[in-house]
Structure formats: C-alpha cells, structure tokens
Design a protein around this motif. Structure first.
Motif, PDB file in Angstrom:
ATOM      1  N   UNK A 135       0.703  -1.249  -0.179  1.00 24.63           N
ATOM      2  CA  UNK A 135       0.023   0.215   0.047  1.00 24.63           C
ATOM      3  C   UNK A 135       0.796   1.353   0.101  1.00 24.63           C
ATOM      4  N   UNK A 136       1.885   1.344  -0.940  1.00 23.40           N
ATOM      5  CA  UNK A 136       2.710   2.312  -0.978  1.00 23.40           C
ATOM      6  C   UNK A 136       2.146   3.960  -1.208  1.00 23.40           C
ATOM      7  N   UNK A 137       1.043   3.506  -2.072  1.00 20.78           N
ATOM      8  CA  UNK A 137       0.399   4.880  -2.526  1.00 20.78           C
ATOM      9  C   UNK A 137      -0.945   5.156  -1.632  1.00 20.78           C
ATOM     10  N   UNK A 138      -0.852   4.442  -0.436  1.00 25.72           N
ATOM     11  CA  UNK A 138      -2.049   4.726   0.513  1.00 25.72           C
ATOM     12  C   UNK A 138      -3.059   3.726   0.248  1.00 25.72           C
ATOM     13  N   UNK A 139      -4.285   4.044   0.984  1.00 24.57           N
ATOM     14  CA  UNK A 139      -5.226   3.277   0.797  1.00 24.57           C
ATOM     15  C   UNK A 139      -6.363   3.202   2.067  1.00 24.57           C
ATOM     16  N   UNK A 140      -7.138   1.892   2.103  1.00 23.03           N
ATOM     17  CA  UNK A 140      -8.054   2.105   3.100  1.00 23.03           C
ATOM     18  C   UNK A 140      -8.203   0.768   3.643  1.00 23.03           C
ATOM     19  N   UNK A 141      -8.332   0.808   5.123  1.00 23.04           N
ATOM     20  CA  UNK A 141      -8.535  -0.554   5.749  1.00 23.04           C
ATOM     21  C   UNK A 141      -9.766  -0.337   6.649  1.00 23.04           C
ATOM     22  N   UNK A 142     -10.599  -1.360   6.542  1.00 26.67           N
ATOM     23  CA  UNK A 142     -12.049  -1.355   7.112  1.00 26.67           C
ATOM     24  C   UNK A 142     -12.026  -2.608   7.966  1.00 26.67           C
ATOM     25  N   UNK A 143     -12.278  -2.379   9.463  1.00 25.88           N
ATOM     26  CA  UNK A 143     -12.659  -3.462  10.117  1.00 25.88           C
ATOM     27  C   UNK A 143     -14.142  -3.619  10.599  1.00 25.88           C
ATOM     28  N   UNK A 144     -14.673  -4.707  11.114  1.00 25.27           N
ATOM     29  CA  UNK A 144     -16.139  -4.782  11.306  1.00 25.27           C
ATOM     30  C   UNK A 144     -16.098  -5.070  12.793  1.00 25.27           C
ATOM     31  N   UNK A 180      -0.923   7.965   4.032  1.00 24.72           N
ATOM     32  CA  UNK A 180      -1.966   7.996   3.256  1.00 24.72           C
ATOM     33  C   UNK A 180      -2.895   6.719   3.420  1.00 24.72           C
ATOM     34  N   UNK A 181      -2.857   5.983   4.505  1.00 29.78           N
ATOM     35  CA  UNK A 181      -3.547   4.951   4.933  1.00 29.78           C
ATOM     36  C   UNK A 181      -4.654   5.264   5.999  1.00 29.78           C
ATOM     37  N   UNK A 182      -5.860   5.109   5.608  1.00 23.99           N
ATOM     38  CA  UNK A 182      -6.845   5.364   6.523  1.00 23.99           C
ATOM     39  C   UNK A 182      -7.440   4.021   6.842  1.00 23.99           C
ATOM     40  N   UNK A 183      -7.891   4.194   8.249  1.00 23.70           N
ATOM     41  CA  UNK A 183      -8.493   2.998   9.085  1.00 23.70           C
ATOM     42  C   UNK A 183      -9.689   3.235   9.750  1.00 23.70           C
ATOM     43  N   UNK A 184     -10.553   2.460   9.447  1.00 24.06           N
ATOM     44  CA  UNK A 184     -11.997   2.842  10.034  1.00 24.06           C
ATOM     45  C   UNK A 184     -12.625   1.477  10.477  1.00 24.06           C
ATOM     46  N   UNK A 185     -13.530   1.479  11.411  1.00 22.89           N
ATOM     47  CA  UNK A 185     -14.517   0.438  11.423  1.00 22.89           C
ATOM     48  C   UNK A 185     -15.922   0.744  11.336  1.00 22.89           C
ATOM     49  N   UNK A 186     -16.868  -0.456  10.813  1.00 18.19           N
ATOM     50  CA  UNK A 186     -18.398  -0.222  10.463  1.00 18.19           C
ATOM     51  C   UNK A 186     -18.828  -1.089  11.837  1.00 18.19           C
ATOM     52  N   UNK A 187     -19.624  -0.330  12.422  1.00 20.32           N
ATOM     53  CA  UNK A 187     -20.320  -0.891  13.519  1.00 20.32           C
ATOM     54  C   UNK A 187     -21.734  -1.184  13.243  1.00 20.32           C
ATOM     55  N   UNK A 188     -22.007  -2.701  12.797  1.00 17.32           N
ATOM     56  CA  UNK A 188     -23.255  -3.277  12.256  1.00 17.32           C
ATOM     57  C   UNK A 188     -24.005  -3.607  13.425  1.00 17.32           C
ATOM     58  N   UNK A 189     -25.399  -3.663  13.130  1.00 17.87           N
ATOM     59  CA  UNK A 189     -26.242  -4.113  14.109  1.00 17.87           C
ATOM     60  C   UNK A 189     -26.145  -5.544  14.117  1.00 17.87           C
ATOM     61  N   UNK A 190     -27.277  -6.369  14.747  1.00 19.92           N
ATOM     62  CA  UNK A 190     -27.023  -7.826  14.582  1.00 19.92           C
ATOM     63  C   UNK A 190     -27.429  -8.581  13.261  1.00 19.92           C
ATOM     64  N   UNK A 224     -26.851  -3.019   3.640  1.00 24.16           N
ATOM     65  CA  UNK A 224     -26.303  -1.891   4.138  1.00 24.16           C
ATOM     66  C   UNK A 224     -25.042  -1.908   4.945  1.00 24.16           C
ATOM     67  N   UNK A 225     -24.595  -2.982   5.684  1.00 22.42           N
ATOM     68  CA  UNK A 225     -23.399  -2.885   6.406  1.00 22.42           C
ATOM     69  C   UNK A 225     -22.167  -3.045   5.169  1.00 22.42           C
ATOM     70  N   UNK A 226     -22.439  -4.016   4.144  1.00 21.31           N
ATOM     71  CA  UNK A 226     -21.441  -4.319   3.148  1.00 21.31           C
ATOM     72  C   UNK A 226     -21.397  -2.911   2.372  1.00 21.31           C
ATOM     73  N   UNK A 227     -22.309  -2.320   2.057  1.00 21.47           N
ATOM     74  CA  UNK A 227     -22.153  -1.120   1.231  1.00 21.47           C
ATOM     75  C   UNK A 227     -21.439  -0.061   1.933  1.00 21.47           C
ATOM     76  N   UNK A 228     -21.612   0.055   3.333  1.00 21.48           N
ATOM     77  CA  UNK A 228     -20.902   0.943   4.107  1.00 21.48           C
ATOM     78  C   UNK A 228     -19.458   0.589   4.046  1.00 21.48           C
TER      79      UNK A 228
END
Length: 256
Positions: A135-144, A180-190, A224-228
């Motif tokens: 990811x030398x040009x940056x990118x995005x990491x997403x956790x659940x 340039x690497x972003x890191x976020x999480x998505x908090x889904x309902x059950x 909805x969760x996957x689209x986020x």
C-alpha cells in the motif's frame, strides 16, 4: 463506472455466502474492484466452494492471522495476483463460545481471553502491517465491529475484544495516516451470520433492535453494512480515518 474501479481489495475472513465479508466481496466486484479473499484451516475448503458463486471467482489465499509465517508471506501471495493493494477488509473474530461467551465472563480462563483478543483485535494491526508494503500509495483498511462502547448481554469477552479492535483502528489511523492509509471500522447491528449463531443467547439482540432501532432493522439484510464497508474503501471518504461508522438502524443513538 463503479466507485472501486481499478482498485485491488483483499477481503480477509470470507467463510459463508451469509457472511458480511462475502457480501462485501460481491459488491466490491460489482463496483469495479479486483478482489482477493482469504481464510485458513478447515474453513478453506468451504470458502473455496462458496467463492465459485462470485464472478469472476477471486483468488483464495491461505491466511491464519495468528501464524507469523502466514503473515510474513502474505505480500508475496498477493503479488502472485496483483502488484499492490488499495484496500483491506478485516472480517475476523473468534472467542470460545463454551467459555468466553453466553454469560461466562467472570470465569473465562486467561488463555481464552488472550485468544479472543489476539484473533479479534491484534490481528487488525498484524494484518494491516503485513499488507503495508503493498500500500505504498496509501489506501483504506476497514474492520467490522459490534459497538463495544457499552456492555451487551451474552457478548462478554468478545465485547472486550471488539473494544480493543476499535481502539486498535484509531491507533492505526494515527500512525499510518502519514502514509496515506486510512483505517476505520463499521459497527453493524446484529446480522444472521455464522458468527452470530455461535453466540449463546444471541437472539436477545434481535429483540433489542426490534424494539429500539428508529429505522427498524432486518437481521437478514447484509447489504447496508457491506455497502458502508465498500464506501469506506472508495475515494469518497478521502479525509475520514479513525472513525466508527454505525450501520445499526440508529439504535446507537437511542437511550434505554
């Protein structure tokens, strides 16, 4: 033209077609991404059968996030298919349902707590660092996650592990932002996934959401969760990092 056109995405933790990770992979492909998926052990053969439903069928990598050799070799595995990564999805969690979930919080052995935190939280950092050379040009990491700012019935040490996951994401955002690497999480309902089925008493969550989610909540609807997740992988959130995005019908905003 999709919002992930030309991007290479690794989705770690695809098991069943009813998993969030599978739906993320499906939508990411639809939005133009080249997708790679991973799993390990006995689940590998199951994943191999399931991903045949995707078009095109993505490469399947063997990756146990607790195995240092697997992590060290991950970049080379990825390079057999693509020369870089633009995004990584962490959809990995485990806590022993016999000892660490279902109201057994006060008696859980230390080794089972260590396993839950290693697999469910530390692995976000170890997976991200294994992918960093790609990811030398940056990118995005997403956790659940499942919003761990408060306690939940039966969730016990997985709740603690998810709290650690959320904090890990914030620290990754701090230290990898200059790259340039972003890191976020998505908090889904059950959601009605194989992971939820492993939690004793998980049907309690459906009752809570049915009563309190302002927008309502369908536990069988993964979209909805996957689209986020896919949105956070895209360039539509270029200045968002260290964030927890709720996809829970609004329940997090309500009181008791």
């Amino acid at each position: 033209m999709g919002i992930l056109e030309g991007k290479n995405i690794l989705v770690a933790g695809v098991t069943m077609n009813t998993s969030i990770a599978y739906r993320v992979a499906e939508i990411a492909q639809r939005e133009g991404a080249t997708v790679l998926v991973s799993n390990f052990g006995r689940a590998l053969s199951l994943t191999r059968r399931i991903i045949k439903r995707l078009d095109p069928e993505p490469p399947l990598l063997e990756l146990d996030v607790t195995n240092d050799e697997h992590l060290a070799g991950l970049a080379d595995q990825v390079r057999e298919h693509v020369d870089h990564l633009d995004g990584v999805v962490h959809s990995i969690a485990f806590a022993n349902p016999e000892t660490a979930l279902g109201g057994k919080f006060l008696t859980t052995p230390a080794d089972d707590v260590k396993t839950a935190i290693h697999v469910s939280a530390y692995s976000l950092a170890s997976l991200t660092m294994a992918c960093r050379p790609l990811m030398s040009s940056g990118g995005s990491v997403v956790g659940l996650t499942f919003d761990a700012r408060q306690s939940w019935p039966t969730y016990d040490w997985m709740g603690v592990a998810k709290s650690a996951l959320e904090s890990t994401s914030r620290y990754l955002a701090r230290y990898l932002g200059p790259d340039g690497i972003r890191c976020n999480v998505v908090a889904a309902g059950p959601l009605s996934t194989i992971a939820k089925k492993a939690i004793p008493g998980a049907e309690t969550f459906d009752d809570i959401w049915a009563q309190r989610a302002p927008l309502g909540w369908d536990p069988k609807d993964l979209d909805p969760t996957a689209r986020a997740v896919v949105a956070l992988l895209s360039d539509w959130f270029p200045a968002t990092t260290g964030e927890m995005v709720h996809v829970d019908g609004g329940l997090h905003s309500t009181g008791a």
